[in-house]
Write a protein that holds these residues in place. Sequence first.
Motif: not given
Length: 123
Positions: A35-38, A44-48, A73-74, A93-98
Amino acid sequence: MRWLMFLIFLLWASVCQAMVLSQQEKNLYAAYFFAPERPPTTLGYVFTNFGPGNINFLERVDIVLDRDGKVAGVLLVYTPTDGFKRHVFLRDITGWMFQEVRPNARGKRVLIRIITSDELNRL
């Protein structure tokens, strides 16, 4: 008669075609959305495969492009243990990682799509 034809033209020209540009299923261990500005340590959101954002709840990830082709967005679609399907849209959002699973490890098969913003209206 001209006004009617002009009105029909305006309505036709303002409609953008909703479409799925790309889709692929991946066997994921984790998915991270920033998420931005964090601070970088706060995600922001994490799924593990552990914790409240369990990867086994995640069904689909839609990366949404606006009319200019930029990421708007996502959209996350997941169903937790209460059985209610949820749609969460993360804007700007500023990015994501899979993170894909290692060979012979357990993971969750997730559908990842790239869609236009008009496709969001087709929930």
